[in-house]
Design a protein around this motif. Sequence first.
Motif, PDB file in Angstrom:
ATOM      1  N   ALA A 178       0.829  -1.211   0.000  1.00 28.63           N
ATOM      2  CA  ALA A 178       0.000   0.000   0.000  1.00 28.63           C
ATOM      3  C   ALA A 178       0.860   1.257   0.000  1.00 28.63           C
ATOM      4  CB  ALA A 178      -0.927  -0.012   1.214  1.00 28.63           C
ATOM      5  N   HIS A 236       2.327   1.705  -3.535  1.00 30.57           N
ATOM      6  CA  HIS A 236       1.326   1.849  -4.598  1.00 30.57           C
ATOM      7  C   HIS A 236       1.386   3.182  -5.346  1.00 30.57           C
ATOM      8  CE1 HIS A 236      -2.723   2.295  -6.381  1.00 30.57           C
ATOM      9  NE2 HIS A 236      -2.608   0.998  -6.602  1.00 30.57           N
ATOM     10  N   GLN A 287      -0.903  -3.032 -12.663  1.00 26.21           N
ATOM     11  CA  GLN A 287      -1.750  -2.321 -11.707  1.00 26.21           C
ATOM     12  C   GLN A 287      -2.933  -3.180 -11.289  1.00 26.21           C
ATOM     13  OE1 GLN A 287      -0.780   1.118 -11.199  1.00 26.21           O
ATOM     14  NE2 GLN A 287      -2.044   1.044  -9.356  1.00 26.21           N
ATOM     15  N   PHE A 288      -3.520  -3.880 -12.246  1.00 27.66           N
ATOM     16  CA  PHE A 288      -4.666  -4.737 -11.955  1.00 27.66           C
ATOM     17  C   PHE A 288      -4.294  -5.835 -10.960  1.00 27.66           C
ATOM     18  CE2 PHE A 288      -7.082  -8.617 -13.015  1.00 27.66           C
ATOM     19  CZ  PHE A 288      -8.361  -8.181 -12.704  1.00 27.66           C
ATOM     20  N   HIS A 289      -3.189  -6.534 -11.224  1.00 28.64           N
ATOM     21  CA  HIS A 289      -2.762  -7.618 -10.339  1.00 28.64           C
ATOM     22  C   HIS A 289      -2.262  -7.077  -9.003  1.00 28.64           C
ATOM     23  CE1 HIS A 289      -2.915  -9.852 -14.140  1.00 28.64           C
ATOM     24  NE2 HIS A 289      -3.031 -10.937 -13.388  1.00 28.64           N
ATOM     25  N   TYR A 290      -1.665  -5.910  -9.013  1.00 29.25           N
ATOM     26  CA  TYR A 290      -1.196  -5.292  -7.772  1.00 29.25           C
ATOM     27  C   TYR A 290      -2.381  -4.965  -6.868  1.00 29.25           C
ATOM     28  CZ  TYR A 290       2.159  -2.618  -4.961  1.00 29.25           C
ATOM     29  OH  TYR A 290       2.974  -2.178  -3.953  1.00 29.25           O
ATOM     30  N   ASN A 291      -3.456  -4.443  -7.459  1.00 28.20           N
ATOM     31  CA  ASN A 291      -4.652  -4.132  -6.683  1.00 28.20           C
ATOM     32  C   ASN A 291      -5.290  -5.404  -6.121  1.00 28.20           C
ATOM     33  OD1 ASN A 291      -4.388  -1.390  -7.171  1.00 28.20           O
ATOM     34  ND2 ASN A 291      -5.704  -1.432  -8.977  1.00 28.20           N
ATOM     35  N   LEU A 301      -3.371  -6.351  -3.051  1.00 27.92           N
ATOM     36  CA  LEU A 301      -3.747  -5.490  -1.928  1.00 27.92           C
ATOM     37  C   LEU A 301      -5.072  -5.934  -1.319  1.00 27.92           C
ATOM     38  CD1 LEU A 301      -2.832  -1.872  -3.132  1.00 27.92           C
ATOM     39  CD2 LEU A 301      -1.798  -3.138  -1.249  1.00 27.92           C
ATOM     40  N   VAL A 302      -6.063  -6.166  -2.172  1.00 28.38           N
ATOM     41  CA  VAL A 302      -7.386  -6.556  -1.684  1.00 28.38           C
ATOM     42  C   VAL A 302      -7.317  -7.894  -0.955  1.00 28.38           C
ATOM     43  CG1 VAL A 302      -9.710  -7.243  -2.389  1.00 28.38           C
ATOM     44  CG2 VAL A 302      -8.637  -5.241  -3.424  1.00 28.38           C
TER      45      VAL A 302
END
Length: 256
Positions: free
Chosen positions: A103, A106, A199-203, A206-207
């Motif tokens: 986070a 990010h 970015q998609f996989h990073y988010n 995080l989730v």
Amino acid sequence: MAQINICLKRIFTVFNIFFMVVGAVVILLALWCQFFMDNRGGHNLEGRTTQLFFFYMVGCIILMIAVLGAYGAHKESKVALIMFLVFMVIGSLLMLIIGIPAAIIHPQLKGIMEKTFSGFVPLDKSSEDVRNMAEGIQEKFHCCGLFSYKDWENIPDSCVCSQEEKEGKCQTVENNTFMLQRKSVYTKTCFPTIMDYIQFHYNIILVISFTLAVLALLGMILSSIMIHQLYYPNRPTIVVSMMPPKYEELHNTLAY
């Protein structure tokens, strides 16, 4: 005689069933990834063996912990519930160790990725894996170069537009190696597409990290309450009353 509250036991059972489903989904996801890569010829399978093993291991661990918790609640086993509590503490700490730095990084992710991919230019002189990756992305997403077609000293065929391509998607440029040779290449660069994918996989990471951390915390609370009930089965519930003691009421009545 049951020592754990039946309602609490049912909530904890539902909690562990959900954990079993999560573990099964992780294992199925790893199987799907392996099947997908096998169908593509296994080009990157060797480099992703560690990642697949990690997914299998995480899925199996989640399943075993869920079974352990369900068994501990059903049999009212102190040992099983204490072990479950320890695993929940470790799991929540691991998820926070992963999630908090992710986070923090990010907002800086795009700059870090730009610096990393800039080190691959010129692409012709990069490793074979990087060149193959770049050409595969160019063919699939109809783009050329990471930041510009000039990232290639000798523009590959994967950058070349087909005759069916619409106007505006292509540009005519001179090949850097053969100045007299002109090619029609894709106008779009590949880095924005790669960045969207990262970015998609990073988010998702995080989730998942913070969701599992919250679930682990919930598991810690539920198991701690059940362990407390097992160690103190006959302990009365403490109720704080706002009513004055009887002797105070009697004293006030006599005073008047």
